[in-house]
Design a protein around this motif. Structure first.
Motif, mmCIF file in Angstrom:
data_model
loop_
_atom_site.group_PDB
_atom_site.id
_atom_site.type_symbol
_atom_site.label_atom_id
_atom_site.label_comp_id
_atom_site.label_asym_id
_atom_site.label_seq_id
_atom_site.Cartn_x
_atom_site.Cartn_y
_atom_site.Cartn_z
ATOM 1 N N GLY A 241 1.887 6.594 -1.482
ATOM 2 C CA GLY A 241 0.603 7.011 -1.140
ATOM 3 C C GLY A 241 0.579 8.622 -1.239
ATOM 4 O O GLY A 241 -0.749 9.127 -0.803
ATOM 5 N N SER A 242 1.610 9.419 -1.153
ATOM 6 C CA SER A 242 1.679 10.607 -1.181
ATOM 7 C C SER A 242 1.229 11.344 -2.352
ATOM 8 O O SER A 242 0.723 12.555 -2.255
ATOM 9 C CB SER A 242 3.087 11.310 -0.858
ATOM 10 N N GLY A 243 0.815 10.476 -3.425
ATOM 11 C CA GLY A 243 0.110 11.335 -4.461
ATOM 12 C C GLY A 243 0.888 11.587 -5.590
ATOM 13 O O GLY A 243 0.589 11.895 -6.976
ATOM 14 N N LYS A 244 2.030 11.383 -5.641
ATOM 15 C CA LYS A 244 3.026 11.743 -6.661
ATOM 16 C C LYS A 244 3.033 10.714 -7.932
ATOM 17 O O LYS A 244 2.814 11.496 -9.060
ATOM 18 C CB LYS A 244 4.647 11.297 -6.334
ATOM 19 N N SER A 245 2.780 9.363 -7.846
ATOM 20 C CA SER A 245 2.603 8.692 -9.047
ATOM 21 C C SER A 245 1.049 8.741 -9.716
ATOM 22 O O SER A 245 0.952 8.703 -10.748
ATOM 23 C CB SER A 245 2.748 7.039 -8.825
ATOM 24 N N THR A 246 0.072 9.081 -8.740
ATOM 25 C CA THR A 246 -1.021 9.450 -9.252
ATOM 26 C C THR A 246 -1.164 10.672 -10.041
ATOM 27 O O THR A 246 -2.028 10.662 -11.177
ATOM 28 C CB THR A 246 -2.215 9.574 -7.952
ATOM 29 N N LEU A 247 -0.568 11.858 -9.640
ATOM 30 C CA LEU A 247 -0.550 12.981 -10.355
ATOM 31 C C LEU A 247 0.144 12.597 -11.568
ATOM 32 O O LEU A 247 -0.277 13.108 -12.757
ATOM 33 C CB LEU A 247 0.221 13.951 -9.622
ATOM 34 N N LEU A 248 1.268 11.934 -11.754
ATOM 35 C CA LEU A 248 2.122 11.384 -12.947
ATOM 36 C C LEU A 248 1.082 10.839 -13.839
ATOM 37 O O LEU A 248 1.145 11.194 -15.155
ATOM 38 C CB LEU A 248 3.228 10.879 -12.708
#
Length: 242
Positions: free
Chosen positions: A46-53
């Motif tokens: 939920g920290s955003g790493k996969s979302t940005l990738l």
């Protein structure tokens, strides 16, 4: 390197209170640079790493369900809304590459099976990905599909890999390092140990470059291996008290 930086057009986002724009680390992001050929994104779920990738994959015109530019298939999932609000800076621009999304890899394998091309399995070790174990299919992809000047975006590739096979992936990355660029979202302390890589932490509401030894993955793993009995005793005592 090929991809030099990723900019988020914060001023054009209509509503920063809705997902994924309300993720703290992404709310504060204006530009992220990629100074090395291997970059890791780390952080809690939920920290955003996969979302940005995934947003980067979207701007590369890769299938955000997994695959490259030519892999056209549909999977029921949310679209990459963040991708509309980022811009990538290249030098030089390349179009070859692949986006590995662990959670939809089964659907990608099914997509390959449905193709009518006679050599459709050539890039996967010569046989259906469904006829290999999960770990074998990932390695078959890495060993046969990954080559040449390209950018590879990997979302938690360790999900199907034993520790030994994670080491095999590190060797593959090393062999391609001077031709290819890798951006990898991971929880694996083994993969994060790749030498001279850039590591971005998405925790604490911001994105910052950190050293391998500063990652929570390294700290927790080192502490556990040094004294597993003590760690487990402390953990179980906390559970009883709660």
């Amino acid at each position: 390197m090929y991809l030099k930086s990723c900019k988020v057009l914060q001023d054009t986002i209509p509503n920063k209170q809705v997902y994924p724009f309300n993720i703290p680390s992404l709310q504060e992001l204006h530009e992220l640079e990629f100074p090395t050929n291997v970059t890791f994104f780390v952080g809690e779920n939920g920290s955003g790493k996969s979302t940005l990738l995934e947003a980067i994959a979207d701007r590369c015109d890769f299938n955000t369900a997994g695959g490259g530019r030519q892999n056209l298939y549909e999977v029921h999932k949310a679209e990459s809304s963040l991708g509309e609000y980022i811009r990538l800076s290249w030098l030089p621009k390349i179009s070859n590459g692949f986006f590995l999304r662990s959670e939809t890899f089964y659907q990608f394998a099914s997509h390959i099976d449905l193709l009518e091309h006679p050599n459709k399995y050539a890039a996967f070790g010569g046989k259906s990905l469904h006829h290999q174990s999960h770990g074998e299919s990932f390695l078959a992809l890495f060993m046969n599909r990954f080559r040449g000047k390209a950018i590879y975006l990997l979302d938690e590739p360790e999900a199907a890999l034993s520790p030994t096979r994670q080491l095999s992936l590190l060797k593959i990355i090393k062999d391609l390092e001077h031709e290819a660029q890798f951006i990898i979202a991971t929880h694996s302390p083994i993969l994060l140990g790749y030498p001279d890589a850039t590591i971005y932490s998405f925790d604490n509401g911001e994105i910052e470059a950190i050293r391998y030894e500063e990652t929570i993955h390294y700290i927790v793993t080192k502490r556990f291996l040094a004294a597993p009995d003590s760690i487990l005793r402390e953990l179980f005592d906390e559970e009883r008290e709660s």
